[in-house]
Design a protein around this motif. Structure first.
Motif, PDB file in Angstrom:
ATOM      1  N   LEU A  23     -17.682 -26.774 -21.976  1.00 55.29           N
ATOM      2  CA  LEU A  23     -18.660 -26.353 -20.970  1.00 55.29           C
ATOM      3  C   LEU A  23     -19.872 -27.269 -20.932  1.00 55.29           C
ATOM      4  O   LEU A  23     -20.384 -27.585 -19.863  1.00 55.29           O
ATOM      5  N   GLY A  24     -20.339 -27.735 -22.085  1.00 55.50           N
ATOM      6  CA  GLY A  24     -21.547 -28.561 -22.137  1.00 55.50           C
ATOM      7  C   GLY A  24     -21.407 -29.871 -21.383  1.00 55.50           C
ATOM      8  O   GLY A  24     -22.245 -30.209 -20.539  1.00 55.50           O
ATOM      9  N   SER A  25     -20.347 -30.624 -21.690  1.00 52.87           N
ATOM     10  CA  SER A  25     -20.154 -31.922 -21.031  1.00 52.87           C
ATOM     11  C   SER A  25     -19.841 -31.756 -19.550  1.00 52.87           C
ATOM     12  O   SER A  25     -20.297 -32.545 -18.720  1.00 52.87           O
ATOM     13  N   ARG A  26     -19.084 -30.725 -19.198  1.00 48.40           N
ATOM     14  CA  ARG A  26     -18.762 -30.498 -17.785  1.00 48.40           C
ATOM     15  C   ARG A  26     -20.007 -30.074 -17.008  1.00 48.40           C
ATOM     16  O   ARG A  26     -20.199 -30.491 -15.862  1.00 48.40           O
ATOM     17  N   ALA A  27     -20.848 -29.272 -17.637  1.00 43.42           N
ATOM     18  CA  ALA A  27     -22.091 -28.848 -16.973  1.00 43.42           C
ATOM     19  C   ALA A  27     -23.017 -30.037 -16.773  1.00 43.42           C
ATOM     20  O   ALA A  27     -23.655 -30.174 -15.714  1.00 43.42           O
ATOM     21  N   THR A  95     -15.918 -38.296 -11.025  1.00 46.11           N
ATOM     22  CA  THR A  95     -17.061 -38.402 -10.121  1.00 46.11           C
ATOM     23  C   THR A  95     -18.095 -39.273 -10.827  1.00 46.11           C
ATOM     24  O   THR A  95     -17.906 -39.675 -11.981  1.00 46.11           O
ATOM     25  N   LEU A  96     -19.187 -39.552 -10.156  1.00 45.90           N
ATOM     26  CA  LEU A  96     -20.231 -40.365 -10.794  1.00 45.90           C
ATOM     27  C   LEU A  96     -20.783 -39.664 -12.032  1.00 45.90           C
ATOM     28  O   LEU A  96     -21.057 -40.292 -13.053  1.00 45.90           O
ATOM     29  N   GLY A  97     -20.940 -38.331 -11.933  1.00 45.18           N
ATOM     30  CA  GLY A  97     -21.432 -37.565 -13.075  1.00 45.18           C
ATOM     31  C   GLY A  97     -20.463 -37.592 -14.234  1.00 45.18           C
ATOM     32  O   GLY A  97     -20.853 -37.775 -15.391  1.00 45.18           O
ATOM     33  N   ILE A 138     -18.140 -20.852 -14.706  1.00 43.45           N
ATOM     34  CA  ILE A 138     -18.728 -20.975 -16.042  1.00 43.45           C
ATOM     35  C   ILE A 138     -18.062 -20.006 -17.016  1.00 43.45           C
ATOM     36  O   ILE A 138     -17.728 -20.371 -18.149  1.00 43.45           O
ATOM     37  N   ILE A 139     -17.862 -18.772 -16.559  1.00 38.98           N
ATOM     38  CA  ILE A 139     -17.217 -17.760 -17.411  1.00 38.98           C
ATOM     39  C   ILE A 139     -15.794 -18.184 -17.760  1.00 38.98           C
ATOM     40  O   ILE A 139     -15.348 -18.071 -18.909  1.00 38.98           O
ATOM     41  N   MET A 140     -15.059 -18.693 -16.769  1.00 35.22           N
ATOM     42  CA  MET A 140     -13.684 -19.127 -16.990  1.00 35.22           C
ATOM     43  C   MET A 140     -13.627 -20.273 -18.007  1.00 35.22           C
ATOM     44  O   MET A 140     -12.824 -20.266 -18.934  1.00 35.22           O
ATOM     45  N   ILE A 141     -14.480 -21.281 -17.809  1.00 37.66           N
ATOM     46  CA  ILE A 141     -14.481 -22.446 -18.709  1.00 37.66           C
ATOM     47  C   ILE A 141     -14.845 -22.036 -20.129  1.00 37.66           C
ATOM     48  O   ILE A 141     -14.254 -22.517 -21.106  1.00 37.66           O
ATOM     49  N   PHE A 142     -15.790 -21.130 -20.260  1.00 40.13           N
ATOM     50  CA  PHE A 142     -16.267 -20.727 -21.584  1.00 40.13           C
ATOM     51  C   PHE A 142     -15.196 -19.968 -22.370  1.00 40.13           C
ATOM     52  O   PHE A 142     -15.019 -20.204 -23.574  1.00 40.13           O
ATOM     53  N   GLY A 156      -3.182 -27.132 -11.791  1.00 37.62           N
ATOM     54  CA  GLY A 156      -2.480 -27.694 -12.943  1.00 37.62           C
ATOM     55  C   GLY A 156      -3.182 -28.904 -13.522  1.00 37.62           C
ATOM     56  O   GLY A 156      -2.537 -29.866 -13.947  1.00 37.62           O
ATOM     57  N   THR A 157      -4.513 -28.852 -13.547  1.00 35.88           N
ATOM     58  CA  THR A 157      -5.303 -29.976 -14.057  1.00 35.88           C
ATOM     59  C   THR A 157      -6.096 -29.553 -15.287  1.00 35.88           C
ATOM     60  O   THR A 157      -6.199 -28.366 -15.608  1.00 35.88           O
ATOM     61  N   ILE A 158      -6.653 -30.545 -15.955  1.00 31.30           N
ATOM     62  CA  ILE A 158      -7.477 -30.285 -17.123  1.00 31.30           C
ATOM     63  C   ILE A 158      -8.509 -31.404 -17.232  1.00 31.30           C
ATOM     64  O   ILE A 158      -8.243 -32.549 -16.826  1.00 31.30           O
ATOM     65  N   VAL A 159      -9.677 -31.089 -17.739  1.00 31.25           N
ATOM     66  CA  VAL A 159     -10.751 -32.075 -17.875  1.00 31.25           C
ATOM     67  C   VAL A 159     -10.814 -32.512 -19.342  1.00 31.25           C
ATOM     68  O   VAL A 159     -10.900 -31.670 -20.245  1.00 31.25           O
TER      69      VAL A 159
END
Length: 267
Positions: A23-27, A95-97, A138-142, A156-159
């Motif tokens: 969650l931290g890096s994605r946020a 993305t750029l982020g 956010i709830i889902m990722i956490f 069907g993806t993952i970060v």
């Protein structure tokens, strides 16, 4: 929270490990992307304001005063949604982020994200943003074990974090010399009995010779080479007679390579 990893086996049975982005890096990546989009949105609105201000003084545009507003609204919608879709597909899931944070979107099988997956993932982004401020996402990722939001589940993806390329180990002077001479372990054929007959004392002598190879004047080095060759090579049945100084040096350097694999991590 401990680092989560994803292990993927390729069709060639090669295991590849990815570190799943939490969650931290994605946020952090999302905040960077949103800040960039906000700047563009504000600039578009400011430009629209000046355009509309100029149109009010022109009777020709009085009947079409809402047209620029419609264009900007549609344009900003396409921009804000298409930004993620475009970059994630055409820029390798980044993305750029995400690029700045060092994460990317991939398929669960380890392949690059497809056009359809990118489209679905970002279409479902509208649901992940509900009820406000991406609360559902956010709830889902956490709570999801693989830190997936609803869009990831459907597409069907993952970060994951970018896999950093391993830095090549810097070659030592003697390793550079060996490479320069084109020497390899195969240049010296030793049977198992002969190889096992070399002791720790022999390895220390060869490694010392290799470490001092560039420090000695040529004449002293030639004398040392002959002494070590007579002491080690002859005793092991390796032919020495008739070899030039360079040949003896090459033989001892190859012996250094061979014994290095046997002794370097045992002492």
């Amino acid at each position: 929270m401990t680092e989560d990893h994803l292990d993927i086996k390729t069709p060639e049975y090669v295991a590849i490990q990815f570190q799943i982005a939490g969650l931290g890096s994605r946020a952090a990546a999302f905040i960077i992307d949103q800040a960039l989009l906000m700047i563009i949105n504000i600039l578009a609105i400011v430009i629209l304001f000046f355009v509309m201000d100029g149109m009010e003084t022109s009777p020709f545009f009085l009947t079409e005063s809402t047209f620029p507003i419609a264009v900007v609204v549609i344009g900003l919608f396409v921009l804000n949604w298409g930004y993620f879709f475009f970059f994630e597909f055409f820029s390798g899931g980044r993305t750029l982020g995400k690029r700045m944070v060092g994460i990317r979107v991939i398929q669960e099988n380890g392949h690059s994200i497809t056009l359809l997956s990118s489209f679905i993932r970002n279409l479902v982004r509208l649901i992940d943003s509900l009820p406000t401020a991406y609360f559902l996402g956010i709830i889902m990722i956490f709570f999801h074990p693989k830190h997936k939001r609803l869009g990831d589940l459907v597409a069907g993806t993952i970060v994951v974090h970018e896999r950093k390329a391993k830095k090549k180990k810097k070659l030592t002077p003697i390793e550079k010399e060996i490479n320069l001479r084109g020497l390899t372990e195969n240049d010296l054929e030793l049977d198992d009995w002969t190889l096992k007959s070399f002791t720790a004392k022999d390895w220390k002598l060869v490694s010392t010779y290799a470490s001092r190879f560039h420090q000695l004047p040529v004449e002293e080095r030639n004398q040392l080479t002959k002494q070590i060759a007579d002491l080690l090579l002859t005793k092991k049945g390796i032919e020495v007679a008739g070899k030039t100084d360079t040949d003896l040096e090459n033989t001892l350097l190859v012996l250094y390579l061979v014994l290095k694999d046997e002794w370097e991590f045992e002492l």
